[in-house]
Motif scaffolding. Structure first.
Motif, short mmCIF file in Angstrom:
data_model
loop_
_atom_site.label_atom_id
_atom_site.label_comp_id
_atom_site.label_asym_id
_atom_site.label_seq_id
_atom_site.Cartn_x
_atom_site.Cartn_y
_atom_site.Cartn_z
N TRP A 24 0.84 -1.20 0.00
CA TRP A 24 0.00 0.00 0.00
C TRP A 24 0.87 1.25 0.00
CZ3 TRP A 24 -4.95 -0.09 -1.09
CH2 TRP A 24 -5.62 1.13 -1.06
N ALA A 25 1.95 1.25 0.77
CA ALA A 25 2.86 2.39 0.81
C ALA A 25 3.49 2.63 -0.56
CB ALA A 25 3.94 2.18 1.87
N ALA A 26 3.78 1.56 -1.28
CA ALA A 26 4.35 1.70 -2.63
C ALA A 26 3.35 2.41 -3.55
CB ALA A 26 4.73 0.34 -3.19
N VAL A 27 2.07 2.09 -3.42
CA VAL A 27 1.05 2.77 -4.21
C VAL A 27 1.02 4.26 -3.83
CG1 VAL A 27 -1.42 2.97 -4.67
CG2 VAL A 27 -0.36 0.70 -4.50
N GLY A 28 1.01 4.54 -2.53
CA GLY A 28 0.97 5.93 -2.08
C GLY A 28 2.19 6.72 -2.53
N ASN A 29 3.35 6.10 -2.43
CA ASN A 29 4.57 6.78 -2.87
C ASN A 29 4.52 7.09 -4.37
OD1 ASN A 29 5.70 6.79 -0.30
ND2 ASN A 29 6.70 4.82 -0.61
N TRP A 30 4.01 6.15 -5.14
CA TRP A 30 3.89 6.36 -6.58
C TRP A 30 2.88 7.49 -6.85
CZ3 TRP A 30 -0.07 6.03 -10.14
CH2 TRP A 30 0.32 6.08 -11.47
N MET A 31 1.76 7.46 -6.14
CA MET A 31 0.70 8.45 -6.35
C MET A 31 1.19 9.86 -6.07
SD MET A 31 -2.31 8.16 -7.56
CE MET A 31 -3.37 6.75 -7.62
N GLU A 32 2.09 10.02 -5.11
CA GLU A 32 2.59 11.35 -4.76
C GLU A 32 3.20 12.09 -5.94
OE1 GLU A 32 5.21 10.47 -1.43
OE2 GLU A 32 3.73 11.36 -0.07
N ASN A 33 3.63 11.36 -6.95
CA ASN A 33 4.27 11.98 -8.11
C ASN A 33 3.33 12.16 -9.29
OD1 ASN A 33 6.94 12.13 -6.96
ND2 ASN A 33 6.96 9.91 -7.10
N GLN A 34 2.04 11.90 -9.08
CA GLN A 34 1.08 12.00 -10.19
C GLN A 34 0.46 13.39 -10.25
OE1 GLN A 34 1.25 9.35 -12.30
NE2 GLN A 34 2.79 8.94 -10.72
N ALA A 35 0.31 13.88 -11.46
CA ALA A 35 -0.31 15.18 -11.68
C ALA A 35 -1.73 15.18 -11.12
CB ALA A 35 -0.34 15.50 -13.17
N GLY A 36 -2.06 16.20 -10.38
CA GLY A 36 -3.41 16.35 -9.85
C GLY A 36 -3.68 15.65 -8.55
N PHE A 37 -2.72 14.88 -8.05
CA PHE A 37 -2.90 14.19 -6.76
C PHE A 37 -2.63 15.20 -5.65
CE2 PHE A 37 -1.08 11.60 -3.25
CZ PHE A 37 -2.20 10.84 -2.97
N ALA A 75 0.02 -2.27 -12.06
CA ALA A 75 0.95 -3.29 -11.57
C ALA A 75 1.05 -3.24 -10.04
CB ALA A 75 2.33 -3.10 -12.19
N LEU A 76 1.10 -2.05 -9.48
CA LEU A 76 1.15 -1.91 -8.02
C LEU A 76 -0.14 -2.41 -7.38
CD1 LEU A 76 2.78 1.63 -7.84
CD2 LEU A 76 3.84 -0.52 -7.10
N SER A 77 -1.26 -2.11 -8.01
CA SER A 77 -2.56 -2.57 -7.51
C SER A 77 -2.67 -4.09 -7.57
CB SER A 77 -3.67 -1.91 -8.33
OG SER A 77 -4.93 -2.30 -7.86
N GLN A 78 -2.11 -4.67 -8.61
CA GLN A 78 -2.15 -6.13 -8.75
C GLN A 78 -1.39 -6.81 -7.61
OE1 GLN A 78 -3.99 -7.94 -11.01
NE2 GLN A 78 -3.41 -9.61 -9.64
N LYS A 79 -0.32 -6.20 -7.15
CA LYS A 79 0.41 -6.76 -6.01
C LYS A 79 -0.49 -6.86 -4.79
CE LYS A 79 5.02 -5.32 -7.40
NZ LYS A 79 6.20 -4.52 -7.09
N LEU A 80 -1.31 -5.84 -4.57
CA LEU A 80 -2.25 -5.87 -3.45
C LEU A 80 -3.25 -7.02 -3.62
CD1 LEU A 80 -2.84 -2.05 -3.13
CD2 LEU A 80 -1.86 -3.52 -1.36
N THR A 81 -3.76 -7.17 -4.82
CA THR A 81 -4.69 -8.26 -5.11
C THR A 81 -4.03 -9.61 -4.86
OG1 THR A 81 -5.87 -6.90 -6.72
CG2 THR A 81 -6.16 -9.30 -6.89
N ASP A 82 -2.80 -9.74 -5.33
CA ASP A 82 -2.07 -11.00 -5.15
C ASP A 82 -1.84 -11.33 -3.68
OD1 ASP A 82 -1.98 -11.14 -7.91
OD2 ASP A 82 0.14 -10.54 -8.06
N LEU A 83 -1.76 -10.31 -2.83
CA LEU A 83 -1.59 -10.50 -1.39
C LEU A 83 -2.92 -10.79 -0.68
CD1 LEU A 83 0.99 -7.67 -0.67
CD2 LEU A 83 1.39 -10.14 -0.39
N GLY A 84 -4.02 -10.74 -1.41
CA GLY A 84 -5.33 -11.01 -0.82
C GLY A 84 -6.02 -9.80 -0.23
N VAL A 85 -5.55 -8.60 -0.59
CA VAL A 85 -6.17 -7.38 -0.10
C VAL A 85 -7.44 -7.13 -0.92
CG1 VAL A 85 -5.89 -4.88 0.20
CG2 VAL A 85 -3.95 -6.43 0.59
N GLU A 86 -8.57 -6.99 -0.24
CA GLU A 86 -9.84 -6.70 -0.90
C GLU A 86 -10.10 -5.20 -0.84
OE1 GLU A 86 -12.93 -9.09 0.81
OE2 GLU A 86 -11.75 -10.92 0.62
#
Length: 103
Positions: A24-37, A75-86
């Motif tokens: 989840w932190a990896a998703v957040g860290n990636w999101m911090e660099n997105q335009a409009g976030f 790809a980052l979201s898929q990692k969460l799915t693979d870990l069983g995060v709903e």
């Protein structure tokens, strides 16, 4: 400026939360660099610590759509799915404010 608010209700799998929270932190860290976030906050339910809510803020719906449609995000979201995060997620509109002088 109108903020576009995204809520994500998250259920962590049984067992150690560390891998899911790191993903989840990896998703957040990636999101911090997105335009409009504009930022996000992750909340943990006190009575059910396996349940979390993420509140994300974007400056436009287009910025949100571009971010979540990006292959790197997918790809980052898929990692969460693979870990069983709903997750149950979506953009939300304010219906009414209380405690802020609004009617």
């Amino acid at each position: 400026m109108t903020e576009h608010t995204f809520f994500n209700v998250i259920t962590l799998p049984e067992g150690d939360d560390t891998p899911a929270l790191e993903a989840w932190a990896a998703v957040g860290n990636w999101m911090e660099n997105q335009a409009g976030f504009l930022g996000s906050t992750l909340y943990r339910n006190r009575q059910n610590p396996k349940m979390l809510i993420n509140k994300g803020r974007f400056d436009s719906e287009a910025a949100f759509v571009a971010s979540v449609g990006n292959p790197e995000f997918q790809a980052l979201s898929q990692k969460l799915t693979d870990l069983g995060v709903e997750r149950v997620a979506g953009l939300y509109d304010t219906v009414r404010d209380f405690g802020t002088g609004g009617n």
